[in-house]
Design a protein around this motif. Sequence first.
Motif, PDB file in Angstrom:
ATOM      1  N   ASP A  55       0.722  -1.122   0.257  1.00 37.61           N
ATOM      2  CA  ASP A  55      -0.129   0.205  -0.121  1.00 37.61           C
ATOM      3  C   ASP A  55       0.924   1.141   0.073  1.00 37.61           C
ATOM      4  N   LEU A  56       0.672   2.102  -1.226  1.00 37.24           N
ATOM      5  CA  LEU A  56       1.523   3.382  -1.178  1.00 37.24           C
ATOM      6  C   LEU A  56       0.908   4.643  -0.187  1.00 37.24           C
ATOM      7  N   ASN A  68      -7.123  -1.180   7.230  1.00 38.62           N
ATOM      8  CA  ASN A  68      -6.251  -0.120   5.999  1.00 38.62           C
ATOM      9  C   ASN A  68      -5.408   0.674   6.819  1.00 38.62           C
ATOM     10  N   ALA A  69      -4.595   1.533   6.162  1.00 38.42           N
ATOM     11  CA  ALA A  69      -3.613   2.206   6.935  1.00 38.42           C
ATOM     12  C   ALA A  69      -3.249   3.436   6.051  1.00 38.42           C
ATOM     13  N   VAL A  96      -8.125   3.622   1.514  1.00 33.17           N
ATOM     14  CA  VAL A  96      -8.061   4.708   2.381  1.00 33.17           C
ATOM     15  C   VAL A  96      -6.695   5.448   2.151  1.00 33.17           C
ATOM     16  N   ASP A  97      -6.584   6.595   1.792  1.00 30.26           N
ATOM     17  CA  ASP A  97      -5.499   7.435   1.364  1.00 30.26           C
ATOM     18  C   ASP A  97      -5.535   8.596   1.975  1.00 30.26           C
TER      19      ASP A  97
HETATM   20 CA    CA Z   1      -4.034   3.071   2.094  1.00 29.24          CA
END
Ligand code: CA
Length: 443
Positions: A319-320, A367-368, A416-417
Amino acid sequence: MLGAWLLLWGGLAAGADPALLRRADDGAGRCTYSFTVASPSEASCPEAGGALRAELAALAARLSLLESREPGATVAESPRACGELRRAAARLEEDKGRLEREKEELRRRLESSARELARLRAGCPPRGDGPLRDALHGSGQASRWDPQTVDYQELKSARMEVPASRLLQETAQGRAGAEDSAGCGELVWVGEPVVFGQADSIAGKYGVWMKDPEPVPPFTRATTWRVDTVGTEVRQLFQYDDAEQFSKGYPAKVHILPRALESTGAVVYRGGLYFQQRRSRLLAKYDLRGEAIVAEKEIPGAGYHGQYPYSWGGYTDIDLAVDETGLWVIYSTEKAKGAIVLSKLDPETLEIQRSWETNIRKQSVANAFVICGVLYTISSYTVPNATVNFSYDTATGTSRPLSIPFQNRYQYLSMVDYNPAERQLFAWDSFHMVAYPVRLARA
Ligand code: CA
């Protein structure tokens, strides 16, 4: 004969929503037939669609055929004509039903369009341009603009589908927070999701949507990017010039990526799309202007294709993320035994500059994202009242539990970003492309 026929038609229509067929002489010896269906407003008449016109043309052709077969005959005089008329009446009954259904569909579409229009209008400033748009998109300029006018609150309320009174309170809180956090701060509040786009096919059940916090011309802060990640050969990158195009789902351009992309971890940053290549631990940078891959690099030991995904799954192994300080990658390795590893990347070469191994198990969180050098995780991708449940601060190398409410409105959160320029969390929640306002505060 036609008078009797019209009576028949009138009888068929009796008791239902009136649909009328009229005949008139056009003064040149020709008959004209008009068909009228009750409609809630003129705009719902299918002027833009050809289906109803085609139906009317077919009806006129049938009438003409009947008259030419039995010139001058009446229903009483001709049993053959009577039978034919009964069959025609049955067909017309079917036609009428179909037209009624079309009318209902047009009415539904009109209502949907009206709602969409209202939503788009709510997203545009009533006059001027900058402050309201900036406020809606949560930029740093929002705090310099007084949002207390009733008009603005009503517009924003309609857009967000929450009471204006509550928004006034939240705006006041948000403004205080923004003043506290002119620069970086820790996350203290996540607002309600605002829908910016909606996918209309199964291909868009999950995906990733992005804006570049540091765009490179010809792209701007308004340019919006989207990838529908359902499927195995994901190569289409949709480019939208502004929020309206994005909301309508009509891209200005579709880029075909030279390599297939995997997962929902892509980001757009400084004119490049950064993504994980399918079934590999290779990262790629696709130059959006040059439309070519300009950098590739493997992340040593990173799990991929289902080895260390988030709890949502979907091959979200790599995940970027982008924050105020640059480009990050969130993943895990065998060495870390499934714990989240966070690495800072050189955006030009994709070289790892530094890594941190956390004690947060990757598969236990939904998510993160990263804000100001701090990693945050979300507790659940499906529970409506989830939380931001852990943070890991790269400055101190320590993690701590949190309990900041986070709403999964559509209960299927696949991406999620954080966007540092918009000061919002961008997310994809079951066909819906949403954004959450956030508030940061100094520790
Ligand atoms: Ca993410």
